[in-house]
Design an enzyme around this catalytic site. Structure first.
Site, PDB file in Angstrom:
ATOM      1  N   GLY A 254      33.961 -26.192 -17.675  1.00 40.34           N
ATOM      2  CA  GLY A 254      34.881 -24.714 -17.540  1.00 40.34           C
ATOM      3  C   GLY A 254      34.454 -24.448 -16.318  1.00 40.34           C
ATOM      4  O   GLY A 254      34.417 -24.943 -15.111  1.00 40.34           O
ATOM      5  N   GLU A 296      35.828 -28.356 -22.129  1.00 39.52           N
ATOM      6  CA  GLU A 296      34.221 -28.642 -22.505  1.00 39.52           C
ATOM      7  C   GLU A 296      33.152 -27.632 -21.599  1.00 39.52           C
ATOM      8  O   GLU A 296      32.468 -28.337 -20.894  1.00 39.52           O
ATOM      9  CB  GLU A 296      33.759 -30.016 -22.748  1.00 39.52           C
ATOM     10  CG  GLU A 296      34.181 -30.808 -21.535  1.00 39.52           C
ATOM     11  CD  GLU A 296      34.053 -32.118 -21.639  1.00 39.52           C
ATOM     12  OE1 GLU A 296      34.043 -32.940 -22.623  1.00 39.52           O
ATOM     13  OE2 GLU A 296      33.855 -33.068 -20.693  1.00 39.52           O
ATOM     14  N   PRO A 297      33.421 -26.499 -21.567  1.00 40.80           N
ATOM     15  CA  PRO A 297      32.472 -25.700 -20.675  1.00 40.80           C
ATOM     16  C   PRO A 297      30.974 -25.891 -20.979  1.00 40.80           C
ATOM     17  O   PRO A 297      30.637 -25.726 -22.233  1.00 40.80           O
ATOM     18  CB  PRO A 297      33.022 -24.306 -20.657  1.00 40.80           C
ATOM     19  CG  PRO A 297      33.639 -24.313 -22.205  1.00 40.80           C
ATOM     20  CD  PRO A 297      34.193 -25.548 -22.532  1.00 40.80           C
ATOM     21  N   ARG A 299      28.394 -24.499 -18.173  1.00 39.86           N
ATOM     22  CA  ARG A 299      27.676 -23.266 -17.534  1.00 39.86           C
ATOM     23  C   ARG A 299      28.057 -22.212 -17.630  1.00 39.86           C
ATOM     24  O   ARG A 299      27.335 -20.992 -18.063  1.00 39.86           O
ATOM     25  CB  ARG A 299      27.946 -23.705 -15.998  1.00 39.86           C
ATOM     26  CG  ARG A 299      27.407 -22.856 -15.029  1.00 39.86           C
ATOM     27  CD  ARG A 299      28.104 -22.898 -13.705  1.00 39.86           C
ATOM     28  NE  ARG A 299      28.015 -24.414 -13.067  1.00 39.86           N
ATOM     29  CZ  ARG A 299      27.218 -24.819 -12.318  1.00 39.86           C
ATOM     30  NH1 ARG A 299      25.964 -24.163 -12.151  1.00 39.86           N
ATOM     31  NH2 ARG A 299      27.196 -26.060 -12.006  1.00 39.86           N
ATOM     32  N   ARG A 336      16.872 -25.981  -9.136  1.00 42.73           N
ATOM     33  CA  ARG A 336      18.412 -25.644  -8.612  1.00 42.73           C
ATOM     34  C   ARG A 336      18.468 -25.356  -7.104  1.00 42.73           C
ATOM     35  O   ARG A 336      19.207 -25.764  -6.566  1.00 42.73           O
ATOM     36  CB  ARG A 336      19.439 -24.778  -9.364  1.00 42.73           C
ATOM     37  CG  ARG A 336      19.248 -25.488 -10.816  1.00 42.73           C
ATOM     38  CD  ARG A 336      20.576 -24.703 -11.464  1.00 42.73           C
ATOM     39  NE  ARG A 336      21.921 -25.029 -11.069  1.00 42.73           N
ATOM     40  CZ  ARG A 336      22.518 -24.298 -10.161  1.00 42.73           C
ATOM     41  NH1 ARG A 336      22.113 -22.981  -9.975  1.00 42.73           N
ATOM     42  NH2 ARG A 336      23.654 -24.410  -9.797  1.00 42.73           N
ATOM     43  N   TYR A 340      19.991 -28.199  -4.962  1.00 39.32           N
ATOM     44  CA  TYR A 340      21.228 -27.931  -4.372  1.00 39.32           C
ATOM     45  C   TYR A 340      21.453 -26.850  -3.541  1.00 39.32           C
ATOM     46  O   TYR A 340      22.366 -26.420  -3.044  1.00 39.32           O
ATOM     47  CB  TYR A 340      22.322 -27.637  -5.690  1.00 39.32           C
ATOM     48  CG  TYR A 340      22.263 -28.432  -6.972  1.00 39.32           C
ATOM     49  CD1 TYR A 340      22.473 -29.744  -6.712  1.00 39.32           C
ATOM     50  CD2 TYR A 340      21.839 -27.972  -8.143  1.00 39.32           C
ATOM     51  CE1 TYR A 340      22.328 -30.419  -8.051  1.00 39.32           C
ATOM     52  CE2 TYR A 340      21.779 -28.661  -9.265  1.00 39.32           C
ATOM     53  CZ  TYR A 340      22.069 -29.978  -9.496  1.00 39.32           C
ATOM     54  OH  TYR A 340      21.840 -30.580 -10.344  1.00 39.32           O
ATOM     55  N   CYS A 367       2.773 -28.024  -6.026  1.00 35.84           N
ATOM     56  CA  CYS A 367       2.553 -28.249  -4.785  1.00 35.84           C
ATOM     57  C   CYS A 367       3.336 -28.957  -3.924  1.00 35.84           C
ATOM     58  O   CYS A 367       3.119 -30.303  -3.713  1.00 35.84           O
ATOM     59  CB  CYS A 367       1.188 -29.085  -5.105  1.00 35.84           C
ATOM     60  SG  CYS A 367      -0.242 -28.261  -5.929  1.00 35.84           S
ATOM     61  N   GLU A 368       4.276 -28.184  -3.408  1.00 31.15           N
ATOM     62  CA  GLU A 368       5.200 -28.889  -2.382  1.00 31.15           C
ATOM     63  C   GLU A 368       5.969 -27.682  -1.912  1.00 31.15           C
ATOM     64  O   GLU A 368       6.448 -26.835  -2.521  1.00 31.15           O
ATOM     65  CB  GLU A 368       5.881 -29.887  -2.944  1.00 31.15           C
ATOM     66  CG  GLU A 368       7.228 -29.694  -3.836  1.00 31.15           C
ATOM     67  CD  GLU A 368       8.079 -30.965  -4.155  1.00 31.15           C
ATOM     68  OE1 GLU A 368       7.511 -31.806  -4.778  1.00 31.15           O
ATOM     69  OE2 GLU A 368       9.377 -30.963  -3.506  1.00 31.15           O
TER      70      GLU A 368
END
Ligand code: LLP
Length: 438
Positions: A254, A296-297, A299, A336, A340, A367-368
């Site tokens: 979508g 086929e959405p 998100r 996310r 990204y 821990c990063e």
């Protein structure tokens, strides 16, 4: 302070005394009731978005217009029950998603099994579950499905994933329509025609049509129009080459959603109508019969139906350098930004009216250093331990991508509906964390 620009979706509001509300409910009270970190999901919004796709596709294509929910965006039993009630099909990509749908009582004939690598075990399980259609990625998989189906004495409906060669200009990790993609068979290389011939020749499968997906977080209808253009030409080629009439064409996921105020507001129905109008024209122009059309959405059905609440554990001010607001979740419930660089709107949920005169990175407790929910967030300067933080638009690809990194238990998912709330997924416990260890 004017916080109206932060209310980026209609289900996000705030009271005069600065308390953030979601789906009409007080986030402070919900955090007290369920604890944090906490995923909230607005059930009305989910149903409303599902209906926009379902109804607009029907309006445009009559009984040939179909919406599937791409359940990788957010998968737990209650989601499949909602989609079943709303009359959508689902896209599943693993035995885990299939098992969840199956156990939720989803009508599996409306399930479409994707994935670019289905093992023999996956294929057997999908057949056991009665999955309606397989979306086949490549020739070896097609042979395997046909062989296993034939052994069971059945003919399995399949669609073929085609790579149309469209660059949708989204971020690289989610762009999938280009020729060099790991997904599907490309038209320009001749692979798409070859796998079509193969499907028509195999006795264990019935070719129902073609699928493509160009990428995610796409705002522009013109990208879908370009896809339809290429795909309808391909359908015509397959008719001319093999006398094959396509029953189903799936044009993929979508539209994009608003994570921050600067993102555009999309009129999904208008965008679908635009694509549909072009498709009808193109189909008439090339002279093929209109196939059933699928979208086929994922998100855009669930993203802005979600919000995550966290409690601040520490505010660290490194004089002359940087400020950090540490919360009780992190990349384990929302990877996310780490993956990204995704943008999010992050708000002080109990103090919306307070001036936000501190710029801070809102970070998690993994821990990063890369465990950042969002950098450079304006926050009240006196933010402190115990304050509540809300991250908007977390309904898609947050719970579904959550992990137990650092052995952190995953938050619960609480659904909001008609002024009430209920648990859809309970909070993981420390016993859950060690439950697989021998
Ligand atoms: N169909 C197929 C074959 C897909 O691969 C996807 C998404 C969809 C449908 C749904 O697309 P949507 O409507 O959600 O844009 N983890 C990434 C997103 C990965 C998308 C994968 N495929 C993220 O968090 O942005």
């Amino acid at each position: 302070m004017d916080f109206s620009k932060d209310l980026i979706c209609e289900n996000v509001t705030a009271t005069a005394d600065g308390r953030l509300h979601f789906a009409g409910q007080d986030t402070v009270a919900l955090a007290e009731q369920y604890g944090t970190p906490l995923y909230l999901m607005d059930e009305d919004r989910i149903r409303n978005r599902a209906r926009v796709y379902r109804d607009t596709l029907r309006e445009c294509f009559g009984d040939k217009g179909h919406a599937l929910y791409a359940s990788k965006a957010c998968s737990f039993k209650r989601m499949y029950a909602i989609m079943a009630e709303e009359g959508l099909g689902v896209d599943v990509v693993s035995c885990g998603e299939m098992a969840t749908a199956y156990k939720a009582g989803f009508p599996m004939e409306r399930a479409y099994f994707h994935s670019n690598n289905k093992t023999d075990g996956d294929i057997e399980y999908a057949l056991d579950c009665g999955v309606g259609c397989f979306v086949v990625d490549h020739p070896e998989e097609l042979t395997a499905i046909s062989t296993i189906a034939a052994r069971r004495g059945i003919v399995q409906p399949v669609m073929l994933r085609i790579t149309p060669g469209i660059d949708c200009h989204t971020y690289e990790a989610v762009a999938t329509g280009k020729v060099d993609s790991k997904f599907g068979s490309a038209i320009v290389t001749g692979d798409a025609a070859r796998i079509t011939r193969q499907a028509l020749d195999l006795s264990g499968v019935k070719l129902e049509g073609f699928h493509c997906h160009i990428g995610s977080q796409v705002f522009d209808a013109s990208v879908y129009i370009a896809t339809v253009d290429v795909m309808v030409d391909f359908l015509k080629e397959m008719q001319d080459a093999f006398g094959y009439t396509t029953e189903k064409l799936d044009i993929g996921g979508g539209f994009g959603v608003r994570y921050v105020a600067a993102d555009p507001v999309i009129d999904i129905a208008a965008s679908i109508r635009e694509v549909a109008e072009y498709m009808k024209k193109k189909v008439a122009e090339v002279g093929i019969s209109m196939p059933h059309v699928y979208m086929e959405p994922g998100r855009s059905i669930v993203a802005d139906a979600g919000m995550t609440l966290y409690t601040v554990g520490a505010v660290k001010r490194i004089e002359g350098y940087k400020n950090y607001v540490s919360v009780d979740g992190g990349m384990s419930d929302n990877p996310r930004f780490a993956l990204y660089g995704s943008e999010y709107t992050v708000l002080p949920a109990a103090r919306m009216g307070a001036p936000r005169d501190m710029i801070a990175d809102v970070v998690g407790r993994c821990c990063e250093s890369g465990d950042i929910i969002q950098p450079d967030v304006p926050m009240p300067a006196d933010m402190k331990r115990g304050d509540l933080v809300a991250v908007l638009t977390t309904g898609a690809y947050n719970y579904s991508m959550a992990s137990n990194y650092n052995r952190i238990p995953r938050p619960p998912v609480v659904m909001l509906r008609d002024g009430e709330s209920y648990l859809a997924v309970r909070r993981e416990t420390l016993d859950d964390i060690v439950s697989l260890d021998e």
